[in-house]
Motif scaffolding. Structure first.
Motif, PDB file in Angstrom:
ATOM      1  N   LEU A   1      98.982  78.237  74.511  1.00  0.00           N
ATOM      2  CA  LEU A   1      98.049  77.743  73.503  1.00  0.00           C
ATOM      3  C   LEU A   1      98.771  76.988  72.392  1.00  0.00           C
ATOM      4  CD1 LEU A   1      95.615  80.783  73.309  1.00  0.00           C
ATOM      5  CD2 LEU A   1      95.005  78.466  74.008  1.00  0.00           C
ATOM      6  N   ALA A   2      99.922  77.494  71.978  1.00  0.00           N
ATOM      7  CA  ALA A   2     100.691  76.820  70.930  1.00  0.00           C
ATOM      8  C   ALA A   2     101.132  75.431  71.393  1.00  0.00           C
ATOM      9  CB  ALA A   2     101.900  77.666  70.545  1.00  0.00           C
ATOM     10  N   VAL A   3     101.612  75.331  72.624  1.00  0.00           N
ATOM     11  CA  VAL A   3     102.029  74.038  73.174  1.00  0.00           C
ATOM     12  C   VAL A   3     100.832  73.086  73.248  1.00  0.00           C
ATOM     13  CG1 VAL A   3     102.851  72.868  75.259  1.00  0.00           C
ATOM     14  CG2 VAL A   3     104.017  74.911  74.445  1.00  0.00           C
ATOM     15  N   CYS A   4      99.694  73.600  73.710  1.00  0.00           N
ATOM     16  CA  CYS A   4      98.492  72.765  73.813  1.00  0.00           C
ATOM     17  C   CYS A   4      98.061  72.218  72.455  1.00  0.00           C
ATOM     18  CB  CYS A   4      97.352  73.571  74.433  1.00  0.00           C
ATOM     19  SG  CYS A   4      97.581  73.938  76.184  1.00  0.00           S
ATOM     20  N   LEU A   5      98.112  73.051  71.442  1.00  0.00           N
ATOM     21  CA  LEU A   5      97.728  72.604  70.092  1.00  0.00           C
ATOM     22  C   LEU A   5      98.740  71.611  69.538  1.00  0.00           C
ATOM     23  CD1 LEU A   5      96.343  76.013  69.041  1.00  0.00           C
ATOM     24  CD2 LEU A   5      95.185  73.890  68.424  1.00  0.00           C
TER      25      LEU A   5
ATOM     26  N   HIS B   1      91.694  75.657  77.668  1.00  0.00           N
ATOM     27  CA  HIS B   1      90.524  76.444  78.059  1.00  0.00           C
ATOM     28  C   HIS B   1      90.911  77.546  79.046  1.00  0.00           C
ATOM     29  CE1 HIS B   1      86.330  77.321  78.846  1.00  0.00           C
ATOM     30  NE2 HIS B   1      86.532  77.170  80.141  1.00  0.00           N
ATOM     31  N   SER B   2      91.781  77.211  79.992  1.00  0.00           N
ATOM     32  CA  SER B   2      92.223  78.202  80.969  1.00  0.00           C
ATOM     33  C   SER B   2      92.990  79.332  80.289  1.00  0.00           C
ATOM     34  CB  SER B   2      93.104  77.529  82.037  1.00  0.00           C
ATOM     35  OG  SER B   2      92.387  76.528  82.729  1.00  0.00           O
ATOM     36  N   ALA B   3      93.851  78.985  79.333  1.00  0.00           N
ATOM     37  CA  ALA B   3      94.618  79.999  78.608  1.00  0.00           C
ATOM     38  C   ALA B   3      93.707  80.861  77.741  1.00  0.00           C
ATOM     39  CB  ALA B   3      95.689  79.326  77.744  1.00  0.00           C
TER      40      ALA B   3
END
Length: 380
Positions: free
Chosen positions: A264-268, A303-305
């Motif tokens: 999530l951190a990487v995605c953000l 979304h998957s995470a």
């Protein structure tokens, strides 16, 4: 096959609504602030809509009546929207569209999963039909808007609703016994809601949805102002969905290998990069295309995470309510606040770069919130 067509139809309509609603509102001579307020009002119905429809369907033991009602009422409301030009009238109809539209997808998901039974592995193929519908309409929607005029949006959306209406009429479902909610003590779910990990998770996702607001509200209008041709705009929008589909295929492998908090951190972080590119370099077509490819991280992997985190954080008896809180507060609340702020800062396009820069900052702060999701060592 009937489920595939239902998903295709739903996301085909969404490909018209999501990018071009603001284009239509701009054609009605609303200011960017009014556009932001209108979208925020409609988005707020996403806070109460999904939980209310879910409760109704659980009590009745049937989901298709709500899906069909949502489709046919939304179709009628789009026709009504083509006849209204006042702020109050548009606000009312958009709010009602949001309310009835929110009845469709969550209940369609439930019907699909109940229908598949032990064949859950077929879900991804059915859901991919929705992405295909989005891609097809995204490519041609800008051309259709250009051909029919910006004010033709409601009629085009209503026309796209017709195949969806036909598909949901043909659907069948396994009728379930009406449920008296076995929710368990409220104190138990409140204990999980008030945990640091869940609060950090919600903060990160509220900021993510807030950062998406100028994309959902003004992106197509922004590209039009930058001089992109209608077909190019449609292709750019479709590119993001193609990246999303590819990521959904490989997401499970990444989530097995890495912690949800780090993913999530990487995605953000990559979402922050995406909005910075849109803010400063959107006039360079290949940079704009690159920013759209990052949608694979901004939405699909994120979304998957998020689904993995919610599944692990809440026990089975609380997962329905945990999902409802996530969807209504993060997606509904975050998007509504973001639409309102974006409407203020957009300033008829003059503040576009500043607005997307604010979106990048919001996503960056969300990245630091995501690091707080990690469990304590004793909980590993």
């Amino acid at each position: 096959m009937r489920l595939r067509w239902a998903y295709f139809g739903y996301f085909a309509v969404l490909a018209m609504i999501m990018p071009y609603l603001a284009v239509f509102l701009d054609a009605l001579n609303f200011t960017s602030r009014e556009i932001g307020e209108l979208i925020a009002i409609a988005t707020m119905l996403r806070i109460v809509g999904p939980p209310a429809w879910a409760m109704y369907c659980d009590l009745k033991g049937k989901r298709l009546p709500a899906i069909r009602l949502g489709v046919f009422v939304t179709l009628g409301l789009f026709l009504a929207l083509s006849q209204v030009t006042s702020f109050a009238g548009v606000a009312l109809i958009m709010a009602l569209i949001s309310l009835f539209w929110s009845a469709i997808l969550p209940q369609l998901e439930a019907v699909t999963l109940n229908t598949l039974g032990q064949e859950q592995h077929k879900y991804s193929g059915i859901r991919a039909s929705g992405s295909l519908g989005f891609i097809v309409v995204a490519v041609v929607a800008a051309w259709l808007i250009d051909w029919g005029g910006k004010t033709s949006f409601p009629l085009l959306a209503a026309a796209l609703m017709l195949p969806l209406a036909i598909s949901v009429v043909r659907l069948r479902e396994q009728v379930q016994e009406p449920q008296q909610a076995k929710t368990g003590p409220t104190s138990k779910i409140m204990h999980n809601i008030l945990k640091r990990q869940f609060l950090a998770f919600m903060a990160a996702n509220i900021l993510l949805q807030l950062s998406f607001a100028p994309f959902y509200a003004f992106f197509a209008l922004y590209l039009t102002q930058l001089g992109y041709a209608p077909f190019t705009i449609g292709t750019i929008l479709a590119l993001g969905v193609v990246a999303e589909v590819v990521m959904f295929i490989v997401a499970s492998k990444l989530l097995v290998r890495f912690r949800s908090s780090r993913v999530l951190a990487v995605c953000l972080g990559l979402t922050a990069l995406r909005w910075w590119l849109v803010a400063d370099l959107a006039m360079v077509w290949w940079v704009l295309a690159l920013s759209q490819l990052l949608h694979a991280f901004s939405f699909a992997l994120q979304h998957s995470a998020a689904m993995k985190f919610l599944h692990r954080h809440f026990p089975k008896s609380q997962q329905g309510r945990g999902q409802a809180i996530y969807i209504s507060v993060a997606w509904g609340g975050g998007a509504a606040i973001g639409a309102w702020v974006s409407g203020i800062t957009w300033q008829e396009g003059a503040g576009a770069s500043f607005t997307y820069t604010l979106a990048a900052v919001a996503a960056l702060i969300g990245m630091f919130c995501a690091f707080g999701i990690a469990r304590e060592k004793a909980e590993q």
